[in-house]
Design a protein around this motif. Structure first.
Motif, PDB file in Angstrom:
ATOM      1  N   ILE A   9       0.834  -1.209   0.000  1.00  0.00           N
ATOM      2  CA  ILE A   9       0.000   0.000   0.000  1.00  0.00           C
ATOM      3  C   ILE A   9       0.868   1.259   0.000  1.00  0.00           C
ATOM      4  CG2 ILE A   9      -0.321   0.117   2.520  1.00  0.00           C
ATOM      5  CD1 ILE A   9      -3.245   0.979   1.860  1.00  0.00           C
ATOM      6  N   TYR A  10       2.022   1.190   0.646  1.00  0.00           N
ATOM      7  CA  TYR A  10       2.946   2.335   0.580  1.00  0.00           C
ATOM      8  C   TYR A  10       3.524   2.460  -0.824  1.00  0.00           C
ATOM      9  CZ  TYR A  10       2.716   2.766   5.652  1.00  0.00           C
ATOM     10  OH  TYR A  10       2.274   2.960   6.935  1.00  0.00           O
ATOM     11  N   TYR A  11       3.794   1.336  -1.433  1.00  0.00           N
ATOM     12  CA  TYR A  11       4.344   1.327  -2.795  1.00  0.00           C
ATOM     13  C   TYR A  11       3.376   1.969  -3.784  1.00  0.00           C
ATOM     14  CZ  TYR A  11       5.466  -0.893  -7.332  1.00  0.00           C
ATOM     15  OH  TYR A  11       5.734  -1.146  -8.649  1.00  0.00           O
TER      16      TYR A  11
ATOM     17  N   ASP B   5       7.274   7.145   0.762  1.00  0.00           N
ATOM     18  CA  ASP B   5       6.483   5.917   0.734  1.00  0.00           C
ATOM     19  C   ASP B   5       7.316   4.733   0.263  1.00  0.00           C
ATOM     20  OD1 ASP B   5       4.069   6.772   1.771  1.00  0.00           O
ATOM     21  OD2 ASP B   5       3.275   7.392  -0.172  1.00  0.00           O
ATOM     22  N   PHE B   6       8.158   4.951  -0.752  1.00  0.00           N
ATOM     23  CA  PHE B   6       9.004   3.855  -1.226  1.00  0.00           C
ATOM     24  C   PHE B   6       9.976   3.404  -0.134  1.00  0.00           C
ATOM     25  CE2 PHE B   6       8.408   5.866  -5.642  1.00  0.00           C
ATOM     26  CZ  PHE B   6       7.288   5.109  -5.889  1.00  0.00           C
ATOM     27  N   ASP B   7      10.549   4.363   0.581  1.00  0.00           N
ATOM     28  CA  ASP B   7      11.453   4.013   1.676  1.00  0.00           C
ATOM     29  C   ASP B   7      10.726   3.218   2.749  1.00  0.00           C
ATOM     30  OD1 ASP B   7      13.663   5.199   0.518  1.00  0.00           O
ATOM     31  OD2 ASP B   7      13.423   7.107   1.588  1.00  0.00           O
ATOM     32  N   ARG B   8       9.483   3.638   3.034  1.00  0.00           N
ATOM     33  CA  ARG B   8       8.701   2.907   4.047  1.00  0.00           C
ATOM     34  C   ARG B   8       8.393   1.491   3.558  1.00  0.00           C
ATOM     35  NH1 ARG B   8       8.049   1.202   8.809  1.00  0.00           N
ATOM     36  NH2 ARG B   8       5.936   1.222   9.694  1.00  0.00           N
ATOM     37  N   ALA B   9       8.069   1.354   2.277  1.00  0.00           N
ATOM     38  CA  ALA B   9       7.798   0.025   1.713  1.00  0.00           C
ATOM     39  C   ALA B   9       9.031  -0.858   1.842  1.00  0.00           C
ATOM     40  CB  ALA B   9       7.373   0.152   0.254  1.00  0.00           C
TER      41      ALA B   9
ATOM     42  N   GLN C 214       9.594  -5.305  -6.753  1.00  0.00           N
ATOM     43  CA  GLN C 214       8.791  -4.319  -7.477  1.00  0.00           C
ATOM     44  C   GLN C 214       9.179  -2.900  -7.075  1.00  0.00           C
ATOM     45  OE1 GLN C 214       4.968  -6.847  -6.697  1.00  0.00           O
ATOM     46  NE2 GLN C 214       4.403  -5.287  -8.172  1.00  0.00           N
ATOM     47  N   VAL C 215       9.389  -2.690  -5.782  1.00  0.00           N
ATOM     48  CA  VAL C 215       9.788  -1.360  -5.309  1.00  0.00           C
ATOM     49  C   VAL C 215      11.199  -1.036  -5.783  1.00  0.00           C
ATOM     50  CG1 VAL C 215       9.984   0.142  -3.306  1.00  0.00           C
ATOM     51  CG2 VAL C 215       8.336  -1.744  -3.273  1.00  0.00           C
ATOM     52  N   LEU C 216      12.102  -1.989  -5.652  1.00  0.00           N
ATOM     53  CA  LEU C 216      13.487  -1.762  -6.082  1.00  0.00           C
ATOM     54  C   LEU C 216      13.539  -1.395  -7.560  1.00  0.00           C
ATOM     55  CD1 LEU C 216      15.182  -4.761  -4.238  1.00  0.00           C
ATOM     56  CD2 LEU C 216      15.536  -2.333  -3.724  1.00  0.00           C
TER      57      LEU C 216
END
Length: 568
Positions: free
Chosen positions: A397-399, A417-421, A430-432
């Motif tokens: 959800i953060y992503y 948000d990405f850092d939190r994810a 997926q985030v990376l």
């Protein structure tokens, strides 16, 4: 075509071509066959029936029509055809199963036992469970429990059969024995599904252990409990009477067998075969809304969103499962292009149930996919505010909120948000990949972007879009020959993707393979014009590269010239 695949209970039934009589109705028959293969069961049943009017004595065509009606949810018409088929000398397993279901539904348990002597559902153990429920219906409890024990000895059937035995104990009021099965007091416990968790909670209440029921539901479902579970917890906390009503007779018990069989097999092949289990489960146990929900979900997997919507619509608004059904209906509406309606359904649901995180998150997903990123950020924010304590599974959800922020141009907020994810799930590819690729496109922290994308590739070495990202960051860093290796691999994995082909063209140009570069750009244009990823490519720019070359395009854009940094 030699075979028409219409799935029946237990797998795919390969039905031969129609006889000479049916060929007289070849137009409707061909239309019906094509519809059945596309899982459009409503259309298939209509056209099979038209063909059957012209050739009413063809048993193969009768069987096909019967299967299509059952898949479409019209059990009554399917049973009428099953009775017709019973007059032919050939054996038709589905016809026998439909007649067995009719005996159970009429609570003719003696007739059901007789039919089980010549009809098999899905093997000996499943047949024993059904015999057990027929015996329960006849009041022969000891014989019934013995059959459940026999079924439990079959490979892979223990927890499934124990669950049925627990329900049988509950039906006769022996809730102590039922709870002993669930708790594993005397043997290994029965596996508990969503529906099984509700059954166990009801059993605990009958034992005057309402607090234990609340604690069990809380532990089993956690903070992600849906409205149906929450409604039961509220009832229990208020001291309201909660009866055991999961199974009230032998017919509903038989429906429970078919429902759980479909549930257990749903991750495999033959989803349309499982649909027939759930259709019959709903027929035998009309109050089992979970069978109806599973039918709808199977229909979505099969691509029949119209019938899925009909199934979701059949869930009463007064039932706590209505929220789950409305989310499913909204998803099906979205899939068939009724995006405004689907978003409105979820918006109304979010207003009616403001404390359900899943509703707000699903609404955010739909809004983001429709480009309404500001509204999506608000929906995601509401969903995040409903998380009591963030866990690794909440990375997503953060992503997605980060992606919505990015689309709004709020990169700093997106990175938060990405850092939190990544704090919650450090190796989430997926985030990376998203962050690494975004940094490349922004021309920032390219070495860090390279490290992130390399980690993503290590986690998903067969993901073409991530390999494309690795090749692209290598290209942007001037590692052109390294980039060629990755881009060629990406194109192998995503041959018709316009972005990947465009990128490969750029990389080829950078190493002097200009003829091949132009070939890849032409491929990219052809795939974009076909609608595959067209929204993410820039066809005029690709054409401009074909006209004047990449170096000239970069010069016009004020970008740095191509410069080889590293050569393997």
């Amino acid at each position: 075509m030699k075979f028409l695949k219409i799935c029946t209970l237990g797998g795919t039934l390969a039905i031969g071509a129609p006889g000479a009589q049916a060929q007289q109705a070849s137009g409707p028959y061909i239309a019906a066959r094509q519809a059945a293969m596309a899982h459009d069961y409503g259309f298939a049943s209509e056209y099979f029936a038209r063909a059957l009017v012209q050739t009413p004595q063809d048993p193969t065509l009768i069987a096909q029509t019967m299967s299509a009606f059952l898949a479409a949810g019209d059990v009554a018409k399917a049973q009428n055809l099953a009775r017709v088929l019973s007059t032919f000398p050939q054996s038709h397993p589905l016809a026998g199963i439909l007649q067995l279901a009719q005996s159970f539904q009429a609570q003719d348990y003696g007739g059901a036992l007789t039919q089980l002597d010549s009809t098999s559902i899905a093997g000996t153990a499943i047949d024993d469970l059904l015999r057990g429920w027929a015996l329960m219906g006849l009041g022969r409890v000891g014989e019934s429990l013995a059959l459940f024990d026999t079924a439990a000895e079959a490979e892979g059937m223990r927890s499934f059969a124990l669950y049925q035995k627990a329900l049988a104990f509950s039906l006769v009021g022996d809730f102590d024995s039922a709870e002993a099965i669930f708790s594993g007091k005397d043997q290994s416990p029965a596996a508990i599904s969503f529906r099984g968790s509700l059954a166990r909670a009801q059993i605990l209440v009958q034992l005057e252990r309402a607090e234990d029921a609340i604690a069990f539901l809380g532990d089993f479902h956690g903070e992600d409990a849906d409205q149906e579970v929450r409604a039961m917890i509220v009832q229990l906390e208020a001291g309201a009477a909660v009866e055991f009503d999961v199974v009230r007779n032998g017919s509903e018990g038989a429906g429970e067998v078919l429902f759980f069989l479909a549930l257990a097999l749903r991750s495999g092949d033959g989803q349309d075969g499982l649909l027939l289990y759930t259709r019959l489960a709903s027929y035998l146990a009309p109050r089992n809304v979970h069978a109806l929900l599973l039918s709808a979900q199977l229909l979505e997997v099969l691509g029949n969103h119209t019938l899925a919507i009909e199934a979701y619509d059949a869930i009463p608004r007064s039932h706590p499962a209505f929220v789950r059904a409305e989310i499913g209906r909204a998803e099906a509406l979205f899939e068939i292009g009724k995006t405004e309606t689907s978003i409105e359904v979820l918006a109304q649901l979010a207003e009616a149930f403001p404390d359900l995180r899943s509703v707000h998150q699903t609404l955010g997903d739909f809004l983001r996919q429709e480009g309404e990123h500001a509204r999506a950020v608000r929906s995601y924010g509401t969903a995040i505010s409903l998380i009591d304590q963030a866990k690794p599974r909440h990375w997503y959800i953060y992503y997605v909120r980060g992606m919505a922020h990015d689309q709004l141009g709020n990169w700093e907020m997106a990175m938060r948000d990405f850092d939190r994810a990544l704090d919650l799930s450090p190796n989430q590819f997926q985030v990376l990949n998203y962050v690494g690729y975004s940094l490349v496109e922004r021309g920032e922290q390219l070495q860090e972007a390279l490290s992130m994308i390399q980690a993503a590739v290590a986690a998903q070495p067969q993901a073409g879009y991530i390999i494309d990202s690795l090749g692209w960051v290598q290209y942007r860093l001037g590692y052109y020959h390294d980039a060629v290796v990755q881009m060629e691999r990406a194109v192998e994995l995503m041959a018709t993707d316009p972005i990947v082909n465009d990128h490969l063209g750029d990389v080829y140009w950078a190493v002097g393979r200009k003829t091949e570069a132009r070939f890849q750009w032409r491929r990219a244009l052809s795939f974009a014009s076909q609608g595959a990823g067209a929204e993410d490519v820039d066809p005029p720019r690709i054409q401009h590269k074909l006209d004047i070359g990449l170096d000239a395009v970069l010069a016009e854009e004020g970008a740095p010239p191509l410069k080889l940094t590293h050569d393997n």
